[in-house]
Scaffold this motif. Structure first.
Motif, PDB file in Angstrom:
ATOM      1  N   PHE A 128       0.863  -1.185   0.000  1.00  0.00           N
ATOM      2  CA  PHE A 128       0.000   0.000   0.000  1.00  0.00           C
ATOM      3  C   PHE A 128       0.900   1.235   0.000  1.00  0.00           C
ATOM      4  O   PHE A 128       1.748   1.417   0.876  1.00  0.00           O
ATOM      5  N   GLY A 129       0.702   2.096  -0.990  1.00  0.00           N
ATOM      6  CA  GLY A 129       1.535   3.290  -1.152  1.00  0.00           C
ATOM      7  C   GLY A 129       2.476   3.217  -2.339  1.00  0.00           C
ATOM      8  O   GLY A 129       3.035   4.235  -2.763  1.00  0.00           O
ATOM      9  N   ARG A 130       2.654   2.011  -2.920  1.00  0.00           N
ATOM     10  CA  ARG A 130       3.603   1.880  -4.023  1.00  0.00           C
ATOM     11  C   ARG A 130       3.107   2.512  -5.308  1.00  0.00           C
ATOM     12  O   ARG A 130       3.901   3.006  -6.110  1.00  0.00           O
ATOM     13  N   LEU A 131       1.806   2.505  -5.551  1.00  0.00           N
ATOM     14  CA  LEU A 131       1.295   3.126  -6.765  1.00  0.00           C
ATOM     15  C   LEU A 131       1.595   4.619  -6.761  1.00  0.00           C
ATOM     16  O   LEU A 131       2.084   5.174  -7.749  1.00  0.00           O
ATOM     17  N   THR A 135       5.437   7.876   1.029  1.00  0.00           N
ATOM     18  CA  THR A 135       5.723   7.292   2.333  1.00  0.00           C
ATOM     19  C   THR A 135       4.463   7.361   3.192  1.00  0.00           C
ATOM     20  O   THR A 135       3.502   8.074   2.860  1.00  0.00           O
ATOM     21  N   ARG A 136       4.485   6.636   4.298  1.00  0.00           N
ATOM     22  CA  ARG A 136       3.343   6.703   5.211  1.00  0.00           C
ATOM     23  C   ARG A 136       3.106   8.139   5.666  1.00  0.00           C
ATOM     24  O   ARG A 136       1.968   8.612   5.695  1.00  0.00           O
ATOM     25  N   ARG A 137       4.163   8.837   5.993  1.00  0.00           N
ATOM     26  CA  ARG A 137       4.011  10.225   6.444  1.00  0.00           C
ATOM     27  C   ARG A 137       3.368  11.091   5.366  1.00  0.00           C
ATOM     28  O   ARG A 137       2.480  11.900   5.650  1.00  0.00           O
ATOM     29  N   SER A 138       3.793  10.905   4.110  1.00  0.00           N
ATOM     30  CA  SER A 138       3.233  11.700   3.022  1.00  0.00           C
ATOM     31  C   SER A 138       1.766  11.359   2.789  1.00  0.00           C
ATOM     32  O   SER A 138       0.945  12.249   2.507  1.00  0.00           O
ATOM     33  N   MET A 139       1.431  10.066   2.915  1.00  0.00           N
ATOM     34  CA  MET A 139       0.029   9.681   2.735  1.00  0.00           C
ATOM     35  C   MET A 139      -0.840  10.302   3.821  1.00  0.00           C
ATOM     36  O   MET A 139      -1.929  10.820   3.542  1.00  0.00           O
ATOM     37  N   LEU A 140      -0.370  10.274   5.046  1.00  0.00           N
ATOM     38  CA  LEU A 140      -1.145  10.861   6.137  1.00  0.00           C
ATOM     39  C   LEU A 140      -1.284  12.366   5.960  1.00  0.00           C
ATOM     40  O   LEU A 140      -2.342  12.941   6.240  1.00  0.00           O
ATOM     41  N   ARG A 141      -0.225  12.997   5.484  1.00  0.00           N
ATOM     42  CA  ARG A 141      -0.285  14.450   5.259  1.00  0.00           C
ATOM     43  C   ARG A 141      -1.343  14.782   4.206  1.00  0.00           C
ATOM     44  O   ARG A 141      -2.110  15.737   4.358  1.00  0.00           O
TER      45      ARG A 141
END
Length: 364
Positions: A128-131, A135-141
């Motif tokens: 999850f996030g590779r597409l 990063t997790r931080r960027s997704m949360l932001r």
């Protein structure tokens, strides 16, 4: 070939950002079909979503009336701009049973859990996030910026990256019965269910604006592949760039829209479309009225050439035009080939090129 493009949420008239996305995919479809490839093209209408309900409530409108009105406006704009209509344009409100069936299957397979809503467990999907390459931080932001972050707790999400498959409806919003309680679908599961119904469990190209890459397409990919066990869900993901105006991304929330209807007051439909496709599909760019008028002058020159008797299109010109579109849909290069055909007075080549670049949009 199968193509699925995420369509509009019909709560406001279409703007040039929308038109850029949908007309770029129209060029792709027209080019592929001119080369002998049959394309089955699906573009959805997201008529069950928060922005639509919020606008209807604000204006004292019925959400169904608002959706119908704005969908008709979208279709009118795209028809004037000469698109080849998608083969199917499903509406979320008419696909609820299939969407609910997909959510239920994910729950049954252990990919979803129920608290205050039915959530997809993102930790169950490796990669999850590779597409979106975030990063997790960027997704949360990004989730926080879009007001989609939610909260973690015993009666909420287990993790901030989890997302709803089925949720309760607020007062005044539509609700459908389900084993998870009355409510409505989450945003992402809608497209998975519709794409699979009309195109199958795996599709060739999935597209939309780049702003959908995360969280929409990332989540859609995860739940779809979890649902079917087949990878990849889409063999290619194609995202169009953002259109800016006055230095900022053109968006309804910012109120800096240039609507299709406004451009048609100043230039022929073919010129509006030619101006849009003169930009690379994946790049951000700034809308400029002077550049639109330059496209109108080019269309006027093309009209003059088309009045001449036509013979056979120059093989060299058509080779360059086709090579441009074969090279990751390089439409600016294709427009340069059109300019060359206009300079040489090759009416047959101009006609063929315009048929792909501007479709059936009027030259006058």
């Amino acid at each position: 070939m199968t193509l699925y493009v995420c369509g509009i949420t019909p709560y406001d008239s279409g703007h040039m950002g929308h038109a850029f996305t949908f007309l770029m995919f129209d060029v792709l479809v027209r080019f592929l079909e001119s080369e002998g490839t049959r394309v089955r093209y699906v573009q959805n209408i997201t008529d069950v979503d928060d922005p639509l309900f919020e606008r209807a409530k604000r204006d004292g409108d019925d959400w169904r009336d608002l959706a119908d009105r704005e969908t008709k406006a979208h279709l009118r704009d795209m028809t004037v701009l000469g698109w080849r209509p998608p083969d199917v344009m499903p509406r979320v409100s008419e696909e609820i049973s299939r969407i609910l069936a997909a959510a239920t299957k994910l729950h049954r397979k252990g990919y979803a859990y129920r608290t205050d809503a039915l959530y997809f467990d993102a930790s169950r999907y490796r990669g999850f996030g590779r597409l979106s390459r975030l990063t997790r931080r960027s997704m949360l932001r990004k989730l926080r910026a879009e007001a989609l972050l939610g909260a973690v707790g015993p009666d909420a999400k287990h993790d901030l990256l989890d997302f709803p498959l089925w949720r309760s409806s607020a007062p005044g919003e539509p609700a459908w019965p389900s084993k998870f309680g009355p409510g409505r679908p989450g945003w992402h599961i809608e497209c998975s269910a519709m794409a699979m119904r009309y195109l199958g469990q795996q599709i060739d190209i999935h597209g939309g604006g780049r702003d959908l890459n995360f969280s929409h397409h990332e989540s859609e990919r995860a739940q779809s592949e979890s649902l079917t066990g087949k990878r990849p869900f889409a063999r290619a993901w194609v995202h169009t760039g953002m259109v800016r105006y006055e230095g900022r991304k053109m968006s309804k929330s910012l109120g800096n829209l240039v609507k299709v209807s406004q451009t048609l007051q100043r230039a022929p439909a073919a010129a509006v479309r030619l101006y849009l496709v003169s930009h690379r599909y994946g790049k951000d760019w700034d809308f400029n009225w002077a550049a639109l008028l330059r496209a109108a002058r080019l269309i006027e020159r093309a009209r003059a050439v088309l009045k001449k008797p036509g013979g056979h299109a120059s093989p060299a010109l058509m080779k360059e035009f086709n090579a441009a579109l074969s090279d990751d849909l390089d439409t600016p290069r294709a427009v340069r080939a059109l300019r060359a055909a206009i300079r040489q007075g090759d009416s047959a080549a101009v006609r063929l090129m315009l048929g792909i670049l501007v479709g059936t949009a009027s030259l006058t």
